[in-house]
Design an enzyme around this catalytic site. Structure first.
Site, PDB file in Angstrom:
ATOM      1  N   GLY A  16       3.254  35.257 -10.504  1.00 39.40           N
ATOM      2  CA  GLY A  16       3.796  34.133 -11.253  1.00 39.40           C
ATOM      3  C   GLY A  16       3.698  34.373 -12.750  1.00 39.40           C
ATOM      4  O   GLY A  16       3.402  35.486 -13.210  1.00 39.40           O
ATOM      5  N   ALA A  18       1.477  33.440 -14.924  1.00 36.10           N
ATOM      6  CA  ALA A  18       0.149  33.836 -15.405  1.00 36.10           C
ATOM      7  C   ALA A  18      -0.042  35.341 -15.249  1.00 36.10           C
ATOM      8  O   ALA A  18      -0.494  36.026 -16.174  1.00 36.10           O
ATOM      9  CB  ALA A  18      -0.939  33.081 -14.644  1.00 36.10           C
ATOM     10  N   LYS A  38       2.158  39.031  -3.391  1.00 37.10           N
ATOM     11  CA  LYS A  38       2.416  38.854  -1.975  1.00 37.10           C
ATOM     12  C   LYS A  38       3.773  38.223  -1.741  1.00 37.10           C
ATOM     13  O   LYS A  38       4.414  37.703  -2.656  1.00 37.10           O
ATOM     14  CB  LYS A  38       1.312  38.000  -1.343  1.00 37.10           C
ATOM     15  CG  LYS A  38       1.188  36.627  -1.937  1.00 37.10           C
ATOM     16  CD  LYS A  38       0.090  35.815  -1.259  1.00 37.10           C
ATOM     17  CE  LYS A  38       0.633  35.138  -0.017  1.00 37.10           C
ATOM     18  NZ  LYS A  38      -0.287  34.068   0.452  1.00 37.10           N
ATOM     19  N   ALA A  43       4.473  29.627  -7.911  1.00 34.87           N
ATOM     20  CA  ALA A  43       4.724  28.278  -8.410  1.00 34.87           C
ATOM     21  C   ALA A  43       5.700  28.265  -9.582  1.00 34.87           C
ATOM     22  O   ALA A  43       6.506  27.339  -9.721  1.00 34.87           O
ATOM     23  CB  ALA A  43       3.404  27.620  -8.815  1.00 34.87           C
ATOM     24  N   THR A  44       5.661  29.289 -10.441  1.00 32.55           N
ATOM     25  CA  THR A  44       6.546  29.304 -11.609  1.00 32.55           C
ATOM     26  C   THR A  44       8.006  29.290 -11.196  1.00 32.55           C
ATOM     27  O   THR A  44       8.838  28.611 -11.809  1.00 32.55           O
ATOM     28  CB  THR A  44       6.266  30.540 -12.477  1.00 32.55           C
ATOM     29  OG1 THR A  44       4.884  30.573 -12.826  1.00 32.55           O
ATOM     30  CG2 THR A  44       7.101  30.511 -13.745  1.00 32.55           C
ATOM     31  N   ARG A 279      -0.520  11.533 -12.667  1.00 32.37           N
ATOM     32  CA  ARG A 279      -0.101  11.764 -11.285  1.00 32.37           C
ATOM     33  C   ARG A 279      -1.106  11.270 -10.260  1.00 32.37           C
ATOM     34  O   ARG A 279      -0.721  10.821  -9.181  1.00 32.37           O
ATOM     35  CB  ARG A 279       0.175  13.257 -11.089  1.00 32.37           C
ATOM     36  CG  ARG A 279       1.369  13.758 -11.864  1.00 32.37           C
ATOM     37  CD  ARG A 279       1.452  15.268 -11.847  1.00 32.37           C
ATOM     38  NE  ARG A 279       2.635  15.733 -12.576  1.00 32.37           N
ATOM     39  CZ  ARG A 279       2.882  17.018 -12.838  1.00 32.37           C
ATOM     40  NH1 ARG A 279       2.021  17.946 -12.435  1.00 32.37           N
ATOM     41  NH2 ARG A 279       3.968  17.363 -13.492  1.00 32.37           N
TER      42      ARG A 279
END
Length: 531
Positions: A16, A18, A38, A43-44, A279
């Site tokens: 991602g 990071a 993997k 998430a990005t 949230r």
């Protein structure tokens, strides 16, 4: 099996933003860099594309105000030095990714257009000009390749290699199922969070949290694992778009949250921020409305954006065009939304330079804990990735320059396996076990928790762990899959154990049997293999 042995200066685990930022930073510092990631995405690539930052010319904002918002959201559990570093380095990091080619929405005068995300007291989120995080991910991925980062696609890392108390590489299998061992002078762990270990999630299927257990097994400590954030507003329908984000920034533009009776109920839960509440507050409020019989047909609530101007609607809601194509027009129709697991606030303990407890190992991004405390502000995750990714990569390269390449590394996992075909029954059991973990976490470790449910979840995970321990795996690929699943069962157990220990409600941890916040419990729950 064809064993693969590789050597590198800096090994980055995770594909991602990071990991990509760490890899590029290490390359710019002169290191040989290998990045292993993997299958299953990151998430990005599925993010909404928001970056929270205090702009230098923002008269209504400041570092202190951002920190105050984050401290209020994360309560007493925020690591303030980490938060301060995030706030101070956010703008230079954004300028850097802009130089790399990431584009953001701009005002007519060329200045950055600011959006308001959940939990923020003022607008301070920049959004990718397409409204999609995948575009920024594509820019970073292509640049990393151009910079000479060696990419290992679809690699499954199941163990960090430790010698003389120092992390010096990793082992697992490559994309073709061959045993793979990588010797490295330093390692950057950027494997992301565990939201995909829940039955209902916003994130890519690969975000299942193995990195937490890799770090724990290597000697690191974890913190705050009970705090899993749920995105309160994801699409409930149509089926093809279920789980897509309805961005915080849409509420920041004035969209309202309604229950089935048409009531704007958030004033009862957060009288100050109301529909732009953090949230954790919004997710718990929605769950309580549903439990009280005031939910929508799909078990959620509604977002009303019918009054939002067209330009603001399109810029603040990335899935707007897709939703219209599916027959739901936010300019005319209510949007039915449900919460889903989104982000892991806890993780590996690090310092402001991303050092972990174990020499040679850095951690960055969602796998690291402390920055957000008990709940994360909207649009801070991608900012965290680029800020700390750049820090970790540079320092890992500088350390690697002074560190000899490890020799004499061994890994006996392949030696214990016969070179035979996979067993269909074993494969079925492995697939079913992951589905079971996801169901257990959602049912017992979801938005609303209590002692009875958490205890039952631990019982069911214990039964699953015993089943896995008795599963024969003479085939290497299945052996590695079994090891990974055993790690995931352990991870799920740590989440439920921590949630059971925290006998209060705080941040995104809501106990129905302990609904109040207890000032005496304003400290992190620390986990290690010794405890």
């Amino acid at each position: 099996m064809r064993p693969v042995k590789l050597e590198t200066d800096v090994l980055v685990l995770g594909g991602g933003s990071a990991g990509l930022c760490a890899a590029m930073s290490a390359r710019e510092a002169g290191a040989r860099v290998t990045l292993a990631y993997k299958a299953g995405g990151n998430a990005t690539a599925v993010a909404a594309g928001g970056y929270a930052v205090v702009l230098p010319d923002a008269a209504d904002d400041s570092m202190d105000r951002l920190m105050a918002d984050a401290l209020r959201s994360g309560t007493e559990l925020v690591d303030q030095p980490l938060l301060r570093r995030l706030a101070e380095r956010a703008y230079p990091a954004i300028e850097r990714v802009t130089e790399w080619g990431v584009e953001f929405y701009r005002n007519e005068d060329g200045s950055y257009r600011r959006f308001r995300s959940g939990g923020h007291s003022v607008p301070r989120s920049l959004r990718c000009a397409s409204g999609r995080g995948s575009d920024s991910y594509g820019v970073l991925f292509r640049r990393a390749g151009d910079e000479g980062v060696t990419m290992l696609k679809n690699a499954l890392i199941t163990q960090l290699l430790v010698k003389d108390g120092r992390v010096c590489g990793a082992a697992g299998m490559d994309g073709e199922g061959n045993p793979m061992m990588i010797a490295a002078k330093t390692v950057v762990l950027a494997t992301g969070g565990m939201a995909a270990l829940y039955e209902h999630t916003t994130t890519a299927p690969g975000l299942t949290g193995e990195g937490y257990i890799l770090a724990l097994e290597a000697g690191c400590r974890l913190r705050d694992m009970e705090f899993v954030q749920f995105m309160p507003t994801t699409l409930a329908a149509p089926p093809g778009l279920k789980g897509k984000l309805v961005n915080d920034t849409l509420r920041g533009e004035g969209a309202a949250i309604l229950n089935k009776d048409g009531e704007r109920f958030m004033e009862r839960y957060d009288p100050v921020l109301k529909d732009v509440a953090a949230r954790d507050i919004l997710s718990a409020a929605i769950a309580k409305e549903v439990a009280a019989g005031r939910g929508s047909p799909m078990g959620g609530v509604y977002v009303d954006a019918r009054h939002i101007p067209e330009k603001a609607l399109l810029q603040s809601f990335g899935a707007c065009k897709a939703l219209r194509a599916a027959g739901i027009d936010p300019s005319r129709d209510l949007i039915e939304v449900v919460p889903a697991a989104h982000f892991s606030c806890g993780g590996v303990i690090i310092d402001v330079d991303c050092h972990t407890d174990v020499p040679g190992l850095y951690a960055v991004g969602e796998v690291a804990g402390g920055i957000h405390g008990a709940n994360r502000l909207g649009a801070t995750a991608l900012t965290e990735n680029v800020v700390f990714g750049q820090i970790a990569g540079q320092l890992a390269a500088e350390e690697a320059e002074k560190t000899p390449l490890p020799t004499g590394l061994t890994w006996d996992a392949p030696d214990r396996c016969a070179d035979c075909l996979p067993d269909p029954e074993t494969e079925s059991m492995l697939t079913g076990s992951e589905k079971s973990i996801r169901h257990i976490l959602w049912q017992y470790g979801g938005i609303l928790r209590d002692a009875q449910g958490l205890t039952q979840g631990l019982v069911e995970l214990g039964y699953l762990d015993r089943q896995l321990s008795e599963l024969p795996t003479p085939n290497f690929v299945q052996q590695q899959k079994k090891r990974r699943l055993t790690q995931l069962v352990y991870l799920a157990s740590l989440v439920l154990h921590s949630a059971l220990r925290r006998t209060e409600s705080r941040g995104c941890h809501t106990r129905t049997d302990f609904p109040d916040t207890d000032p005496e419990q304003g400290k992190s729950i620390i986990l290690s293999l010794k405890h």
